[in-house]
Each structure stands twice: as structure tokens, then as C-alpha cells.
Write a protein that holds these residues in place. Sequence first.
Motif, PDB file in Angstrom:
ATOM      1  N   GLY A 187      36.775  64.422  -3.123  1.00  0.00           N
ATOM      2  CA  GLY A 187      37.022  64.205  -1.706  1.00  0.00           C
ATOM      3  C   GLY A 187      38.490  64.117  -1.339  1.00  0.00           C
ATOM      4  N   LEU A 188      39.367  63.954  -2.322  1.00  0.00           N
ATOM      5  CA  LEU A 188      40.796  63.841  -2.045  1.00  0.00           C
ATOM      6  C   LEU A 188      41.525  65.181  -2.152  1.00  0.00           C
ATOM      7  CD1 LEU A 188      41.653  60.487  -3.858  1.00  0.00           C
ATOM      8  CD2 LEU A 188      40.950  60.887  -1.497  1.00  0.00           C
ATOM      9  N   LEU A 189      40.835  66.228  -2.590  1.00  0.00           N
ATOM     10  CA  LEU A 189      41.454  67.548  -2.659  1.00  0.00           C
ATOM     11  C   LEU A 189      41.469  68.188  -1.278  1.00  0.00           C
ATOM     12  CD1 LEU A 189      40.015  69.280  -5.866  1.00  0.00           C
ATOM     13  CD2 LEU A 189      42.388  68.600  -5.468  1.00  0.00           C
ATOM     14  N   PRO A 190      42.590  68.783  -0.877  1.00  0.00           N
ATOM     15  CA  PRO A 190      42.560  69.577   0.359  1.00  0.00           C
ATOM     16  C   PRO A 190      41.493  70.660   0.262  1.00  0.00           C
ATOM     17  CG  PRO A 190      44.823  69.252  -0.409  1.00  0.00           C
ATOM     18  CD  PRO A 190      43.926  68.751  -1.501  1.00  0.00           C
ATOM     19  N   ALA A 198      37.930  76.480  -7.086  1.00  0.00           N
ATOM     20  CA  ALA A 198      36.524  76.586  -7.474  1.00  0.00           C
ATOM     21  C   ALA A 198      36.082  78.040  -7.510  1.00  0.00           C
ATOM     22  CB  ALA A 198      35.650  75.781  -6.514  1.00  0.00           C
ATOM     23  N   ASP A 199      36.469  78.829  -6.502  1.00  0.00           N
ATOM     24  CA  ASP A 199      36.087  80.239  -6.458  1.00  0.00           C
ATOM     25  C   ASP A 199      36.667  81.018  -7.636  1.00  0.00           C
ATOM     26  OD1 ASP A 199      34.715  79.739  -4.143  1.00  0.00           O
ATOM     27  OD2 ASP A 199      36.178  80.694  -2.805  1.00  0.00           O
ATOM     28  N   ALA A 200      37.837  80.615  -8.104  1.00  0.00           N
ATOM     29  CA  ALA A 200      38.476  81.287  -9.240  1.00  0.00           C
ATOM     30  C   ALA A 200      37.965  80.778 -10.584  1.00  0.00           C
ATOM     31  CB  ALA A 200      39.993  81.112  -9.170  1.00  0.00           C
ATOM     32  N   GLY A 201      37.107  79.747 -10.560  1.00  0.00           N
ATOM     33  CA  GLY A 201      36.583  79.194 -11.807  1.00  0.00           C
ATOM     34  C   GLY A 201      37.601  78.395 -12.591  1.00  0.00           C
ATOM     35  N   LEU A 202      38.579  77.811 -11.900  1.00  0.00           N
ATOM     36  CA  LEU A 202      39.664  77.104 -12.583  1.00  0.00           C
ATOM     37  C   LEU A 202      39.465  75.598 -12.641  1.00  0.00           C
ATOM     38  CD1 LEU A 202      42.792  79.055 -11.257  1.00  0.00           C
ATOM     39  CD2 LEU A 202      41.425  79.465 -13.325  1.00  0.00           C
ATOM     40  N   ILE A 203      38.428  75.087 -11.999  1.00  0.00           N
ATOM     41  CA  ILE A 203      38.161  73.654 -12.062  1.00  0.00           C
ATOM     42  C   ILE A 203      36.697  73.417 -12.405  1.00  0.00           C
ATOM     43  CG2 ILE A 203      39.996  72.876 -10.495  1.00  0.00           C
ATOM     44  CD1 ILE A 203      37.896  72.757  -8.253  1.00  0.00           C
ATOM     45  N   ALA A 204      36.453  72.307 -13.061  1.00  0.00           N
ATOM     46  CA  ALA A 204      35.108  71.791 -13.253  1.00  0.00           C
ATOM     47  C   ALA A 204      34.962  70.561 -12.369  1.00  0.00           C
ATOM     48  CB  ALA A 204      34.874  71.432 -14.717  1.00  0.00           C
ATOM     49  N   GLU A 205      33.740  70.272 -11.946  1.00  0.00           N
ATOM     50  CA  GLU A 205      33.469  69.099 -11.122  1.00  0.00           C
ATOM     51  C   GLU A 205      32.375  68.278 -11.782  1.00  0.00           C
ATOM     52  OE1 GLU A 205      33.044  69.806  -6.891  1.00  0.00           O
ATOM     53  OE2 GLU A 205      34.074  71.733  -7.125  1.00  0.00           O
ATOM     54  N   GLN A 206      32.738  67.096 -12.210  1.00  0.00           N
ATOM     55  CA  GLN A 206      31.816  66.197 -12.903  1.00  0.00           C
ATOM     56  C   GLN A 206      32.159  64.759 -12.546  1.00  0.00           C
ATOM     57  OE1 GLN A 206      32.990  67.639 -16.760  1.00  0.00           O
ATOM     58  NE2 GLN A 206      31.084  68.763 -17.067  1.00  0.00           N
ATOM     59  N   ALA A 207      31.157  63.933 -12.424  1.00  0.00           N
ATOM     60  CA  ALA A 207      31.342  62.500 -12.171  1.00  0.00           C
ATOM     61  C   ALA A 207      32.212  62.244 -10.939  1.00  0.00           C
ATOM     62  CB  ALA A 207      31.946  61.819 -13.404  1.00  0.00           C
ATOM     63  N   GLY A 208      32.086  63.098  -9.920  1.00  0.00           N
ATOM     64  CA  GLY A 208      32.841  62.908  -8.688  1.00  0.00           C
ATOM     65  C   GLY A 208      34.289  63.326  -8.771  1.00  0.00           C
TER      66      GLY A 208
END
Length: 227
Positions: A187-190, A198-208
Motif C-alpha cells: 500500500g505504500l508503493l506509488p 509487477a507487469d515486468a515481473g520484477l517484484i514478488a508480493e507476499q505477506a503484504g
Amino acid sequence: MPSRPAERTGGHGAAAWRAAAPEAELWLDYDPVARDLPGFALGRRTLSGPARAEVTELHGAGVRCLRLTEPVRLCADAPAASARALMLLREATGQGLAVLWEAVCTDGCAAQRRFNHLYPPAQLTGAPQDVADDWRAAYFPSKCVFRRGPGFVEVRDRRFGTLELFTIDEPDHLAQVEALAEGVEVGLLPDAVHRDFADAGLIAEQAGRAWFLPMRVRRWPFPSLTV
């Protein structure tokens, strides 16, 4: 960017994240025979600090192999302990450490190769055997890396076969790269940064939390054209 409520930036969520520190057994050598020799085993340690700082310290102390003592879940519903273990794995892989670990996948995400730049797991539970075999057979150092230049970050990604190049030079995006290395509350990411990474597959999202998947390049492997 609008401010967030105080509870989004601290409190129970942040405390739980800090408390979910991975534990590892440590050795001074990669070779399993050498690891059994007197003086090569350094025992267990809880690695509660930032992943990069912890691995840099271990490498400087002569550690060349570690074993994560708990299975690591790869899926989107992974707990904070697994997310932090994966970030530790990213840093250890970038430092050239051997990592003994067990991965768990129950939603099919392992087949997407998102984590295939990390040192391959000794065991992959919940996924077809060919997924684990592909991870091991296709792995090579520096498969998904980033390096920082003056006013930009370049990502070189071969997780999916062909080389994909990303140049990050927008100020808002650049400002988040270092923070994402240790995990940022989603929630703190612009919004634009979140969407583009996310579209480029450069981040994972886990545990909020969202965290940066590419590892920091420390040295170019030979031959350098591989990456």
C-alpha cells in the motif's frame, strides 16, 4: 502521494515482519565432505537483519554454504518468514553461496520460473518433478540481475529464456529500488511503480509486502555474454 494512516507504516504488521527472521545452519565450505570436518560447521544462526547486510557479513566471515532450517513457501499466500527467506536466498545467490533449502509450491507458481534465478532447492514439494528438474538444469549465476548507473538502474533478466532488458530511470521508480530490496508494504508503493514493476515481473508480493526479485550484480560471470 497521499499520506497513509500510521498503522500502515508500523505497528503489528511491521513488528511481525521483523520477527519473521529466517534461521540457517552455516558452514565454511561448499563441499559436503569438508563440511563434516572439525571447525567447518558454524552452527545455527537467526538472521534477523536486512538480507543484504546479513549475507555480506556472512560472506566476509568465510561462510560459503548455508541451510535454511524451515521449508520456504513460494506462493502468493506465503507467510512473512518465507518472503524474508527468499530475499535472503536472493542475496546469498548473488554472493555465490551454496544454499540448501526446501521449496514448497501448491498453486503452480513454481512453473512460472519467477524464482528460477535463485540457487535451486534441494527439494520442491507440491510441484511436478519436471518443474524442479528444469530449475536445476537451467540455473546459472546472474540469471536475473540489476546494476546501478548514474541516474538509472539496468535489469538483465534471462529467467524465461531470452534476454530481457529493463532500464529504470523514472525518479519515483528509482527511489523505490533500494527500499524494495528489503520489502515495502504494498500500500505504500506509488501506483505507477507498483504497476510497472509487477507487469515486468520484477517484484514478488507476499505477506503484504512487495520485494525486488533481481539480485544486485557483484561480479560478471564468465563468459559475460551469458547475462
